[in-house]
Motif scaffolding. Structure first.
Motif: not given
Length: 102
Positions: A13-23
């Motif tokens: 229930d906690k949001d984590y923004p993570i950088h990730c390549p689209p693929q």
């Protein structure tokens, strides 16, 4: 080269923004769902309190699963190598026996 995007995954229930390549987005989301499930199992057992402890136990459980899978793969590879070696020994013994007779 594609630019990383920010993907937000929800774990316990906690949001984590993570950088990730689209693929890799689908893999990241799948991994997050798997981790969330493992952490929820541990939390719902009622034996562990605290997100940090739950996360560590989930990580240990996942690492254990991975090592077991790798061990199974290695064992399978080893069995295959032994089988191939036995076949080579059988062929060599058969050739030697044929040479003695011939």
């Amino acid at each position: 080269m594609t630019q990383p995007q920010t993907v937000t995954v929800k774990i316990l229930d906690k949001d984590y923004p993570i950088h990730c390549p689209p693929q890799q987005r689908a893999n990241l989301e799948s991994a997050a769902r798997y981790l969330d499930g493992k952490m929820r199992e541990i939390r719902n057992s009622g034996k562990v309190i605290g997100a940090d402890r739950i996360a560590v136990l989930a990580a240990l459980n996942i690492a254990h699963e991975l090592l077991q899978q790798q061990g199974s793969a290695v064992a399978g590879d080893t069995r295959e190598q032994v089988r191939e070696l036995l076949e080579r020994v059988d062929r060599a013994l058969q050739e030697e026996a044929e040479q003695r007779q011939g």
